[in-house]
Design an enzyme around this catalytic site. Sequence first.
Site, PDB file in Angstrom:
ATOM      1  N   ASP A  92     -44.843 129.610  31.736  1.00 37.32           N
ATOM      2  CA  ASP A  92     -44.014 130.343  30.772  1.00 37.32           C
ATOM      3  C   ASP A  92     -42.538 129.978  30.943  1.00 37.32           C
ATOM      4  O   ASP A  92     -42.170 129.268  31.885  1.00 37.32           O
ATOM      5  CB  ASP A  92     -44.220 131.853  30.931  1.00 37.32           C
ATOM      6  CG  ASP A  92     -43.857 132.335  32.333  1.00 37.32           C
ATOM      7  OD1 ASP A  92     -42.657 132.298  32.685  1.00 37.32           O
ATOM      8  OD2 ASP A  92     -44.761 132.736  33.101  1.00 37.32           O
ATOM      9  N   HIS A 107     -46.495 122.905  36.939  1.00 40.18           N
ATOM     10  CA  HIS A 107     -47.763 122.837  36.215  1.00 40.18           C
ATOM     11  C   HIS A 107     -47.595 122.712  34.705  1.00 40.18           C
ATOM     12  O   HIS A 107     -48.527 122.971  33.951  1.00 40.18           O
ATOM     13  CB  HIS A 107     -48.619 124.063  36.557  1.00 40.18           C
ATOM     14  CG  HIS A 107     -48.967 124.122  38.006  1.00 40.18           C
ATOM     15  ND1 HIS A 107     -49.262 125.298  38.664  1.00 40.18           N
ATOM     16  CD2 HIS A 107     -49.060 123.147  38.947  1.00 40.18           C
ATOM     17  CE1 HIS A 107     -49.514 125.047  39.936  1.00 40.18           C
ATOM     18  NE2 HIS A 107     -49.391 123.756  40.129  1.00 40.18           N
TER      19      HIS A 107
END
Length: 232
Positions: A92, A107
Amino acid sequence: MSKKKHLVVLSGAGISAESGIKTFRDSGGLWEGHDVMEVASPEGWRRNRTLVQDFYNQRRKQLLECEPNLAHLTLAKLEEEYDVSIITQNVDDLHERAGSTKVIHLHGELRKAQSTLDPTLVYDLDHWEIKEGDKCERGSQLRPFIVWFGEQVPMMDLAIELVSTADILVVIGTSLQVYPAAGLVDFVPASSKLFLIDPTSPGVRLNKKVVYILENATSGIITFGKMLKSEI
């Protein structure tokens, strides 16, 4: 003026969970009802890319409804006194939206897309949906800009470089179970201060002197801030 100390933050799913973003490791290996290998692996993409695209489209849509919490905001504010580098396992953008200016994502990033042909072709998304037929400039289908299980973690070298120059490392919201990210603590200089904020951290044993803060992210960051003022 003295040089600011280098404060490196390694953040994980626990910090975003308090903003309402669900994690898969707290639900028996399921992520929103899916086995993670169905939606977070190259094999899953090859088997059913419609499922994978829809899964990340829904995660992107959910993200638009979430806001940074106190932990994100406090870490951003620490830039007033420290040279702060954030290494996050989260996909996010809550650290950035809170105001942090130096963030690397191990990631991948949910609000970006990449080419299936050339992974160096990465695009910002100003909407929540990647559709079938959305293509890169070389004509191949776009996929989520996510590092799936079994794929290389391209930002690891930079993360190691940052950790190896840390005066202070704070690990927040991660159980240090996911490698290679969990191995980053091995690169902290022996003279550095190391803090671990996580309610499950007693189960983590490191071959280093660690200050354990057995709290969740939002309350633990307040405790951490008080320790910074009194001990460092």
